[in-house]
Design a protein around this motif. Structure first.
Motif, PDB file in Angstrom:
ATOM      1  N   UNK A 386      18.302 -35.632 -76.479  1.00 27.06           N
ATOM      2  CA  UNK A 386      18.966 -35.296 -75.908  1.00 27.06           C
ATOM      3  C   UNK A 386      20.263 -33.900 -76.411  1.00 27.06           C
ATOM      4  N   UNK A 387      20.677 -32.858 -76.218  1.00 28.76           N
ATOM      5  CA  UNK A 387      20.885 -32.115 -76.291  1.00 28.76           C
ATOM      6  C   UNK A 387      22.220 -31.969 -76.230  1.00 28.76           C
ATOM      7  N   UNK A 388      23.322 -31.634 -77.398  1.00 34.25           N
ATOM      8  CA  UNK A 388      24.651 -32.726 -78.098  1.00 34.25           C
ATOM      9  C   UNK A 388      25.467 -31.722 -77.503  1.00 34.25           C
ATOM     10  N   UNK A 389      25.267 -29.854 -76.981  1.00 35.20           N
ATOM     11  CA  UNK A 389      26.161 -29.605 -76.200  1.00 35.20           C
ATOM     12  C   UNK A 389      26.570 -30.285 -74.977  1.00 35.20           C
ATOM     13  N   UNK A 390      25.807 -30.877 -74.424  1.00 30.94           N
ATOM     14  CA  UNK A 390      26.195 -31.792 -73.146  1.00 30.94           C
ATOM     15  C   UNK A 390      27.215 -33.493 -73.452  1.00 30.94           C
ATOM     16  N   UNK A 391      26.870 -33.124 -74.792  1.00 27.25           N
ATOM     17  CA  UNK A 391      27.425 -34.594 -74.495  1.00 27.25           C
ATOM     18  C   UNK A 391      28.883 -34.882 -75.094  1.00 27.25           C
ATOM     19  N   UNK A 392      29.926 -35.748 -74.287  1.00 30.03           N
ATOM     20  CA  UNK A 392      30.917 -35.366 -74.969  1.00 30.03           C
ATOM     21  C   UNK A 392      31.354 -37.381 -75.975  1.00 30.03           C
ATOM     22  N   UNK A 393      31.234 -36.771 -77.272  1.00 33.23           N
ATOM     23  CA  UNK A 393      31.043 -38.059 -78.182  1.00 33.23           C
ATOM     24  C   UNK A 393      32.248 -39.524 -78.172  1.00 33.23           C
ATOM     25  N   UNK A 394      33.476 -38.462 -77.378  1.00 36.03           N
ATOM     26  CA  UNK A 394      34.895 -39.357 -77.448  1.00 36.03           C
ATOM     27  C   UNK A 394      34.035 -40.341 -76.609  1.00 36.03           C
ATOM     28  N   UNK A 395      33.682 -40.147 -75.535  1.00 38.61           N
ATOM     29  CA  UNK A 395      33.802 -40.991 -75.023  1.00 38.61           C
ATOM     30  C   UNK A 395      32.902 -41.907 -74.628  1.00 38.61           C
ATOM     31  N   UNK A 396      32.155 -42.892 -76.189  1.00 34.30           N
ATOM     32  CA  UNK A 396      31.841 -43.843 -76.298  1.00 34.30           C
ATOM     33  C   UNK A 396      32.738 -44.770 -77.608  1.00 34.30           C
ATOM     34  N   UNK A 397      32.217 -45.771 -77.702  1.00 33.85           N
ATOM     35  CA  UNK A 397      32.949 -46.261 -78.911  1.00 33.85           C
ATOM     36  C   UNK A 397      31.228 -47.133 -79.099  1.00 33.85           C
TER      37      UNK A 397
END
Length: 539
Positions: A386-397
């Motif tokens: 996964x390309x980290x730049x395309x992920x909003x980690x704040x949405x995950x628990x």
């Protein structure tokens, strides 16, 4: 503190006639009396499904209370064993020898004898289970002890006993391992020592080192002498002889052998003989949990969590030993105790980060900075990076985090350059580590639960030596490729992850370690609640 219990000869002095002549209570000429006996057996055995099945199968015939000489020998073998139960650190009151002797004396009618017959079988099975496989289900004492004690089939035990030479059968019930034998010897030694007053006064000091003098040094000198680490001496100063004695003590107790009696060393020196005896009795119970019908294995791996070492044992001889780092003393990190089978090693392993670590440790870091821990790869459900730049980690628990995290092979890999696999549901294995500095520490409980090895390459060479002419060359050739490579063992090896605060070597004094997880304290408490007591024995 209890003194040594009375032996069977005490009972037989008053009750020998009852033991020898019980058979007169079972006339064979009266059908009604035989029927009364069998009815009593059936009635008493009905409360225990194994006993009921056993006596139903043998036609409700006696094996303890009959007229044959073999019945007497069975009674004698059992009563002798019960009289010696304390020798094994078992609670004599659990088997109530006094009550059995009273029943033997009082049995007059066929019904009395029938009830006694079943009582003797019950007591025999309880003793056989306790001395052979331990008093407790291990996991009931601590959730980290996930091994299962090897409990034998009760009906088969009775059937085998019926066909055996009774005294020999009972003698063969306890573990036959050299470790158990040496622990029993140490138990008796400590009991004699306690009867003689133990090791004397405690050492009143926080730290003593070479060059010190005075009362505290004299106290240290005297205690080391009574412990057997120092010859007779009139010295009032911390001299070379005392320093060597302190070092020897430290080596036997898993302490840094610097010859300085610091706070940790003095704490261990001040442990009483009673405390050490508790450790030995608990170790005997633990050894019974490992009393496998097939044994531990002619070659096996032994990891003692309390000792922070891993060993390869061949025919009861330690042929390889290395330091280890074990799980941190936290509820979700303590290394579990169990046995399994080592199947293969993986050279240049990928680290598949456990989900608990990924969500508890790495997800919060990624929420703060998506580029954190850049050496780790995120893998989606299709197995793609996964390309980290395309992920909003704040949405995950922790519950919704959809990625796996992996670390590719390399010198920085958390598993180091090799791991040793015995697949198990606890996800525990042995492995290398880039964090080498931890092995220099005295106490080494730092991991998430897996076992890190100080000399993993040498460990691998030792395992491969039985299947490769040049194990080092073979291993290094796989390592140099940089590719993840699985190497199967031609012969799988039992692995036993144990926890012993008291253990023995073939030669030398018994070793003692700290109860780093507090598990032995729980076991001793349970044993004491069942009636196990410390005792003193006159030499």
């Amino acid at each position: 503190m209890l003194s040594r219990p009375r032996k069977l000869s005490h009972y037989l002095g008053a009750s020998c006639f009852a033991v020898m002549s019980l058979v007169v209570s079972l006339p064979t000429t009266a059908t009604s009396q035989v029927t009364a006996f069998k009815q009593a057996v059936a009635e008493a055995a009905a409360r225990d499904s194994d006993l009921a099945a056993y006596y139903r199968q043998n036609g409700y015939q006696p094996i303890w209370t009959g007229m044959d000489d073999i019945d007497l020998k069975r009674r004698q073998a059992l009563l002798d064993a019960l009289a010696d139960a304390d020798d094994h650190g078992l609670p004599a009151a659990r088997y109530d020898l006094d009550d059995l002797m009273t029943q033997l004396s009082a049995a007059k009618t066929p019904r009395d004898v029938g009830l006694l017959e079943v009582e003797l079988s019950k007591t025999f099975l309880q003793y056989a289970k306790d001395v052979q496989s331990g008093m407790f289900k291990p996991s009931s004492l601590d959730s980290g002890i996930v091994r299962s004690a090897p409990v034998r089939d009760r009906q088969q035990t009775l059937a085998a006993f019926e066909l055996s030479k009774p005294a020999q059968y009972v003698r063969d019930l306890p573990p036959s391992s050299p470790e158990y034998t040496r622990l029993m010897k140490e138990k008796l030694r400590l009991e004699r020592l306690i009867a003689d007053g133990g090791w004397g006064p405690r050492v009143s000091a926080k730290k003593l080192e070479p060059g010190d003098s005075g009362k505290a040094v004299v106290g240290l000198r005297n205690r080391l002498h009574t412990m057997g680490y120092l010859g007779r001496s009139a010295s009032r100063s911390f001299d070379t002889d005392i320093q060597k004695a302190v070092q020897a003590f430290q080596l036997d107790h898993g302490l840094e052998a610097d010859g300085v009696a610091g706070q940790g060393t003095i704490t261990e020196i001040n442990k009483s003989a009673e405390d050490r005896l508790k450790s030995v009795i608990v170790a005997m119970e633990r050894e019974r949990w490992l009393n496998l019908p097939e044994g531990k294995g002619a070659r096996h791996v032994l990891v003692n969590l309390a000792d922070f070492h891993a060993r390869i044992v061949d025919h009861d001889i330690v042929t390889f030993k290395t330091r280890s780092v074990v799980g941190k003393n936290q509820s979700d990190r303590r290394s579990p105790e169990f046995s399994d089978t080592l199947e293969h090693m993986v050279i240049n392993p990928t680290w598949n980060v456990p989900r608990s670590i990924a969500t508890k440790e790495y997800l919060p870091m990624l929420k703060r900075n998506p580029n954190a821990v850049g050496y780790l790869r995120l893998i989606d459900s299709r197995g793609q990076v996964v390309n980290r730049g395309n992920v909003d980690f704040t949405q995950y628990s922790a519950r919704t985090f959809p990625f796996d995290i992996k670390q590719p092979p390399g010198n920085r890999n958390a598993l180091g350059l090799v791991k040793f696999m015995f697949p198990n549901k606890h996800n525990i294995y042995l492995h290398d580590t880039p964090a080498k500095s931890l092995f220099a520490r005295e106490s080494r409980a730092y991991s998430h639960g897996c076992i890190r090895l100080h000399q993993p390459f040498d460990f691998a060479y030792a395992l491969l030596a039985v299947q490769q002419d040049n194990p080092k060359q073979f291993f290094q050739s796989k390592l140099k490729t940089g590719r993840e490579t699985q190497v199967d063992l031609d012969t799988e090896i039992p692995v036993h992850i144990i926890y012993r605060t008291a253990f023995t070597n073939a030669k030398g004094p018994v070793q003692f370690r700290r109860d780093v997880y507090g598990r032995d304290a729980k076991i001793w408490k349970a044993m004491a609640n069942e009636g196990v007591a410390l005792r003193s024995v006159q030499g």
